[in-house]
Design a protein around this motif. Sequence first.
Motif, mmCIF file in Angstrom:
data_model
loop_
_atom_site.group_PDB
_atom_site.id
_atom_site.type_symbol
_atom_site.label_atom_id
_atom_site.label_comp_id
_atom_site.label_asym_id
_atom_site.label_seq_id
_atom_site.Cartn_x
_atom_site.Cartn_y
_atom_site.Cartn_z
ATOM 1 N N GLN A 146 0.821 -1.214 0.000
ATOM 2 C CA GLN A 146 0.000 0.000 0.000
ATOM 3 C C GLN A 146 0.854 1.263 0.000
ATOM 4 O OE1 GLN A 146 -0.532 -2.697 1.808
ATOM 5 N NE2 GLN A 146 -2.706 -3.217 1.875
ATOM 6 N N GLY A 147 1.997 1.227 0.696
ATOM 7 C CA GLY A 147 2.875 2.401 0.717
ATOM 8 C C GLY A 147 3.412 2.740 -0.660
ATOM 9 N N MET A 148 3.735 1.714 -1.442
ATOM 10 C CA MET A 148 4.228 1.950 -2.797
ATOM 11 C C MET A 148 3.111 2.452 -3.706
ATOM 12 S SD MET A 148 7.364 1.476 -2.503
ATOM 13 C CE MET A 148 7.876 1.593 -4.220
ATOM 14 N N ARG A 149 1.900 1.989 -3.480
ATOM 15 C CA ARG A 149 0.773 2.495 -4.261
ATOM 16 C C ARG A 149 0.557 3.987 -3.986
ATOM 17 N NH1 ARG A 149 -4.426 -1.403 -4.946
ATOM 18 N NH2 ARG A 149 -4.890 0.369 -6.307
ATOM 19 N N LEU A 150 0.686 4.378 -2.724
ATOM 20 C CA LEU A 150 0.530 5.785 -2.377
ATOM 21 C C LEU A 150 1.638 6.626 -3.011
ATOM 22 C CD1 LEU A 150 -0.822 8.055 -0.790
ATOM 23 C CD2 LEU A 150 0.572 7.387 1.195
ATOM 24 N N ALA A 151 2.868 6.125 -2.953
ATOM 25 C CA ALA A 151 3.983 6.855 -3.559
ATOM 26 C C ALA A 151 3.776 7.018 -5.063
ATOM 27 C CB ALA A 151 5.295 6.121 -3.275
ATOM 28 N N ALA A 152 3.301 5.951 -5.719
ATOM 29 C CA ALA A 152 3.046 6.020 -7.159
ATOM 30 C C ALA A 152 1.957 7.039 -7.472
ATOM 31 C CB ALA A 152 2.648 4.643 -7.683
ATOM 32 N N ARG A 153 0.922 7.101 -6.624
ATOM 33 C CA ARG A 153 -0.169 8.050 -6.857
ATOM 34 C C ARG A 153 0.327 9.487 -6.718
ATOM 35 N NH1 ARG A 153 -3.949 7.989 -9.929
ATOM 36 N NH2 ARG A 153 -4.562 5.896 -9.213
ATOM 37 N N ILE A 154 1.201 9.743 -5.741
ATOM 38 C CA ILE A 154 1.758 11.090 -5.561
ATOM 39 C C ILE A 154 2.602 11.477 -6.774
ATOM 40 C CG2 ILE A 154 3.363 12.471 -4.180
ATOM 41 C CD1 ILE A 154 2.407 10.875 -1.733
ATOM 42 N N LEU A 155 3.443 10.549 -7.231
ATOM 43 C CA LEU A 155 4.260 10.824 -8.415
ATOM 44 C C LEU A 155 3.392 11.085 -9.635
ATOM 45 C CD1 LEU A 155 7.118 8.172 -8.021
ATOM 46 C CD2 LEU A 155 7.339 10.660 -7.848
ATOM 47 N N ASP A 156 2.335 10.307 -9.786
ATOM 48 C CA ASP A 156 1.445 10.496 -10.934
ATOM 49 C C ASP A 156 0.721 11.834 -10.867
ATOM 50 O OD1 ASP A 156 1.878 8.289 -12.592
ATOM 51 O OD2 ASP A 156 0.678 6.990 -11.296
ATOM 52 N N GLY A 157 0.466 12.342 -9.651
ATOM 53 C CA GLY A 157 -0.118 13.666 -9.531
ATOM 54 C C GLY A 157 0.782 14.727 -10.144
ATOM 55 N N VAL A 158 2.092 14.574 -9.923
ATOM 56 C CA VAL A 158 3.057 15.503 -10.524
ATOM 57 C C VAL A 158 3.081 15.331 -12.037
ATOM 58 C CG1 VAL A 158 5.492 16.158 -10.625
ATOM 59 C CG2 VAL A 158 4.452 15.523 -8.426
ATOM 60 N N PHE A 159 3.113 14.078 -12.486
ATOM 61 C CA PHE A 159 3.186 13.822 -13.927
ATOM 62 C C PHE A 159 1.917 14.296 -14.643
ATOM 63 C CE2 PHE A 159 6.227 10.291 -12.660
ATOM 64 C CZ PHE A 159 7.349 10.994 -13.048
#
Length: 200
Positions: A45-58
Amino acid sequence: MSEYQYNPYQQAPNPYAYAAPPPPYYPPPGYYPMPGPPPYALAEQGMRLAARILDGVFVFVVTGLTGLVLALATLLGAGGGDTHGTEGWVFAAGGLLGFLLYEPLMNWHYGATLGKRICGLRVARLRDGENLSFGAALGRWAFYLVLAFIVPLGGLINALSCLWDKPFQQCFHDKVANSVVVKRDLAHVSPASGEFGHSG
């Protein structure tokens, strides 16, 4: 005649004969092996959250670039003449287009967004581990947006739902698209068949 007495008409046992094979096993009625990846292949779940934050930037970058390119094309197409503010509307429309299509296109074509690729994750079809179809990827993203922007607290509850979902830790938008988020290097593993889907 005693049962231990020699019988000349009794056939001698064949020392080379094989024992009868055991009867085949059939699962009980109504039982079917559950499709999907094994627990150790599921994304954390932590990696999913990190990916979502990065995708917000992208998404912010993609949205801005898409709108900017289309607005510049509008200005250049006008040959320096008055566009009556059309480029502003084009910028907004291009940004909206980039926002709506970034995630579905990436998940359909590559199996992951940029954020998920960086975090070593992949969005896979639950039943066989393959990439989602474009329609499924678009529906998954559309349902995510509906929960995030229309339903009160829907986005938060949806994001947290993978914490208690069993057995595949799916968020609500995963269930709608019949998808699962897995670790990219383990996305091909399946306990039933040994092959859940490609890992590339």
